[in-house]
Design a protein around this motif. Structure first.
Motif, mmCIF file in Angstrom:
data_model
loop_
_atom_site.group_PDB
_atom_site.id
_atom_site.type_symbol
_atom_site.label_atom_id
_atom_site.label_comp_id
_atom_site.label_asym_id
_atom_site.label_seq_id
_atom_site.Cartn_x
_atom_site.Cartn_y
_atom_site.Cartn_z
ATOM 1 N N UNK A 185 -40.739 120.126 12.187
ATOM 2 C CA UNK A 185 -39.403 119.502 11.880
ATOM 3 C C UNK A 185 -39.237 119.257 10.242
ATOM 4 N N UNK A 186 -40.178 119.874 9.610
ATOM 5 C CA UNK A 186 -40.193 119.885 8.289
ATOM 6 C C UNK A 186 -40.792 118.478 7.331
ATOM 7 N N UNK A 187 -41.647 117.627 8.139
ATOM 8 C CA UNK A 187 -42.589 116.626 7.334
ATOM 9 C C UNK A 187 -43.122 117.211 6.595
ATOM 10 N N UNK A 188 -43.294 116.465 5.330
ATOM 11 C CA UNK A 188 -44.341 117.090 4.372
ATOM 12 C C UNK A 188 -45.697 117.392 4.718
ATOM 13 N N UNK A 189 -46.331 116.453 5.589
ATOM 14 C CA UNK A 189 -47.764 116.645 5.784
ATOM 15 C C UNK A 189 -47.804 118.112 6.751
ATOM 16 N N UNK A 190 -46.889 118.154 7.763
ATOM 17 C CA UNK A 190 -46.960 119.323 8.452
ATOM 18 C C UNK A 190 -46.964 120.440 7.749
ATOM 19 N N UNK A 191 -46.009 120.702 6.692
ATOM 20 C CA UNK A 191 -45.780 121.906 5.764
ATOM 21 C C UNK A 191 -46.985 121.981 4.866
ATOM 22 N N UNK A 192 -47.511 121.130 4.452
ATOM 23 C CA UNK A 192 -48.549 121.168 3.554
ATOM 24 C C UNK A 192 -49.842 121.864 4.542
ATOM 25 N N UNK A 193 -50.048 121.442 5.604
ATOM 26 C CA UNK A 193 -51.006 121.920 6.537
ATOM 27 C C UNK A 193 -50.890 123.153 6.626
ATOM 28 N N UNK A 194 -49.538 123.729 7.068
ATOM 29 C CA UNK A 194 -49.234 125.065 7.252
ATOM 30 C C UNK A 194 -49.469 125.840 5.970
ATOM 31 N N UNK A 195 -49.188 125.428 4.732
ATOM 32 C CA UNK A 195 -49.428 126.303 3.699
ATOM 33 C C UNK A 195 -51.007 126.126 3.293
ATOM 34 N N UNK A 196 -51.710 125.286 3.498
ATOM 35 C CA UNK A 196 -53.061 125.287 3.169
ATOM 36 C C UNK A 196 -53.900 126.073 4.196
ATOM 37 N N UNK A 197 -53.447 126.330 5.180
ATOM 38 C CA UNK A 197 -54.134 127.183 6.291
ATOM 39 C C UNK A 197 -53.294 128.525 6.291
ATOM 40 N N UNK A 198 -52.374 128.997 5.472
ATOM 41 C CA UNK A 198 -51.740 130.205 5.376
ATOM 42 C C UNK A 198 -50.990 130.505 6.682
ATOM 43 N N UNK A 199 -50.238 129.525 7.296
ATOM 44 C CA UNK A 199 -49.594 129.781 8.555
ATOM 45 C C UNK A 199 -48.073 130.016 8.563
ATOM 46 N N UNK A 200 -47.475 130.984 8.539
ATOM 47 C CA UNK A 200 -45.881 130.853 8.460
ATOM 48 C C UNK A 200 -45.184 129.984 9.295
ATOM 49 N N UNK A 201 -43.984 129.299 9.127
ATOM 50 C CA UNK A 201 -43.481 128.237 9.750
ATOM 51 C C UNK A 201 -41.854 128.460 10.112
ATOM 52 N N UNK A 202 -41.743 127.860 11.403
ATOM 53 C CA UNK A 202 -40.402 127.757 11.619
ATOM 54 C C UNK A 202 -39.882 126.133 11.589
ATOM 55 N N UNK A 203 -38.818 126.027 10.959
ATOM 56 C CA UNK A 203 -38.624 124.397 10.396
ATOM 57 C C UNK A 203 -37.342 124.305 11.022
ATOM 58 N N UNK A 204 -37.188 122.909 11.658
ATOM 59 C CA UNK A 204 -35.732 122.433 11.999
ATOM 60 C C UNK A 204 -35.866 120.997 11.571
ATOM 61 N N UNK A 205 -35.173 120.871 10.405
ATOM 62 C CA UNK A 205 -35.138 119.511 9.861
ATOM 63 C C UNK A 205 -34.440 118.355 10.537
#
Length: 344
Positions: A185-205
């Motif tokens: 849902x776009x929380x900063x921790x989840x996004x950072x973890x996605x970035x730091x592991x190189x995983x594309x993201x589907x986001x619903x804020x």
């Protein structure tokens, strides 16, 4: 109710406890015997910027936009920046009298938070049952196996490829080489973890900073953004298939991963260092911004602008006045000459 954790380190001179509390709670005040470590639960009005006196120029620091804004977006961003302090006063209006009564002194929520030694962040969310059912319908149609951290009611016939658990080591799972996508849902921790592991993201804020976070990620081309208000199973499935099958998303987030990983110190150890640093230096008051000692006029340099305007006006008046006098004398002489001519 607000949750609090009190850390009790080894005895040493000065304060020996750290009070860990959410910023919406008035009970996290820093006192002579407590160092305050607030958990950032994503306040809706940006109170963390007001409390920390962190600069937040509306001209280039966006809310719900990217940092490349059009004139219309900058205008909307500026108006939002003006309205946010008013919403803070409304949201914390119930906190202020409670905090003043407990502490036996007049105070406000932002004033309490301005004494915070360090800020931490913690988020949690579980979708409503009807939205959760949409996800189950989508996962039933994908070929990949799904691990879902979900604490709501599970339907009687969940998909066989879905494993639902109440807690999971998300960062560890995202680090597995076979992971294809992350839904968040776009929380900063989840996004950072996605970035730091190189995983594309589907986001619903949903709220708070999440709209801002997902727009920045979408601008980087590393994920798809869906609206929770009109999301359907078909939209989720299309977005999921898009980021899994289109290798552009993987390529761009891998590039973003390389940028975030290129730092001198691991953020985990950096957080440990600063927590211990505060304890060693008795609250580390020397790193507190001097902005806390300024009033509103001084903070926005209105006194300086007033002084500059006065100086400019003084210089202009001093420069123009002699010319005006010469012009007046010349005009009077011309009038006398004309008058004498007519009389003659």
């Amino acid at each position: 109710m607000a949750q609090h954790v009190v850390f009790c380190p080894a005895p040493s001179p000065g304060p020996s406890f750290a009070n860990l509390a959410p910023p919406l709670s008035p009970w996290g005040s820093r006192s002579p015997s407590l160092y305050s470590l607030f958990i950032h639960n994503c306040p809706l009005c940006g109170v963390e910027f007001e409390a920390s006196q962190c600069p937040f120029p509306a001209s280039y620091v966006p809310s719900h936009y990217t940092d490349h804004m059009t004139l219309r977006q900058r205008s909307a961003n500026f108006l939002l920046a003006l309205l946010e302090p008013l919403s803070c006063r409304y949201l914390y209006s119930g906190v202020n009298p409670i905090a003043s009564d407990v502490l036996q002194r007049e105070t406000t929520g932002p004033q309490l938070m301005s004494k915070t030694s360090i800020w931490l962040m913690c988020f949690d969310f579980s979708p409503p049952a009807e939205k959760a059912q949409q996800f189950f319908d989508v996962f039933r149609q994908v070929l990949q196996r799904v691990v879902w951290r979900y604490i709501g009611a599970v339907p009687e016939n969940p998909p066989e490829n879905v494993k639902v658990i109440s807690w999971l080591p998300q960062n560890d799972l995202l680090g597995h080489p076979t992971v294809k996508a992350l839904i968040t849902h776009g929380v900063i921790h989840g996004i950072h973890e996605g970035i730091c592991n190189g995983v594309p993201i589907v986001m619903m804020p949903l709220f708070g900073d999440q709209c801002d976070n997902v727009q920045r990620m979408a601008a980087q081309g590393v994920g798809k953004v869906l609206s929770i208000n009109d999301v359907t199973s078909d939209k989720i499935l299309k977005a999921l298939n898009k980021i899994i099958n289109d290798k552009t998303y993987k390529k761009k987030i891998t590039k973003l991963w390389a940028v975030h990983k290129d730092c001198p110190v691991n953020p985990f150890y950096l957080a440990i260092f600063w927590t211990e640093y505060i304890k060693r230096h008795k609250g580390a008051g020397h790193v507190t911004a001097a902005a806390h000692e300024l009033n509103w006029i001084q903070y926005h340099c209105l006194d300086l602008f007033t002084l500059l305007i006065i100086l400019v006006i003084t210089v202009v008046m001093a420069t123009v006045k002699p010319s005006d006098s010469v012009f007046t004398i010349a005009a009077l002489r011309s009038w006398r000459t004309v008058t004498h001519f007519h009389l003659s």
